[in-house]
Design a protein around this motif. Sequence first.
Motif, mmCIF file in Angstrom:
data_model
loop_
_atom_site.group_PDB
_atom_site.id
_atom_site.type_symbol
_atom_site.label_atom_id
_atom_site.label_comp_id
_atom_site.label_asym_id
_atom_site.label_seq_id
_atom_site.Cartn_x
_atom_site.Cartn_y
_atom_site.Cartn_z
ATOM 1 N N ALA A 151 0.259 -5.576 -0.066
ATOM 2 C CA ALA A 151 -0.987 -5.317 -0.794
ATOM 3 C C ALA A 151 -1.194 -6.437 -1.800
ATOM 4 N N TYR B 282 0.852 -1.183 0.000
ATOM 5 C CA TYR B 282 0.000 0.000 0.000
ATOM 6 C C TYR B 282 0.891 1.236 0.000
ATOM 7 N N VAL C 213 -1.938 1.062 -4.484
ATOM 8 C CA VAL C 213 -0.870 0.072 -4.351
ATOM 9 C C VAL C 213 0.322 0.539 -5.176
#
Length: 185
Positions: free
Chosen positions: A105, A95, A158
């Motif tokens: 992520a 992230y 992301v």
Amino acid sequence: APPAALVAVVLAAVAVTAAFALPRYPDSPPIGHTGGFGEPTCTVCHFEGDPNDPAGKLELTGVPAEYTPGATYTLTITLTRPGLAAGGFQLAARYATGAAAGKPAGVLTPGDSRVRVTKNETTGVGYAHHVAAGIVPERPGSIQWQVQWQAPEEPGTVVFHVAANAADGDQSPFGDWIYTTSVET
């Protein structure tokens, strides 16, 4: 008999030469070297010039403009450079912002037998990277790897950080060129 200082210098030179002659990380680079979130890059062990020398290029393709939660995407890492005789890479998906910044992520899995994913047990971040079978270029001056990324169920931006080594194949830290890139979705 040679002086002790000369013997010490010769022994030190032999030790340094032997250390550089051994394969460094042909099957798995040390994890946590993507250049993202304060991590170092491959320049810690490989050096020749400044990262991202214009004679070569590192690209990450297949990242969607916007991801669908839970969907799987094929990512392709392409490294090109004249004289590239061997190559390696490392990629992480985390992230980019907010309270989860720097946290994993989604899930990375190998695209084929030339790639492995190693998880940092402390942070939970998965690192996709080359293995020994994946260091040989498919054609002169170019090498590719594929990674599957299953997008997270949770929303958020992301970022993919990638570092790669365009090596000359002599298994020393000299003559190797490091490239980095990042892509957000």
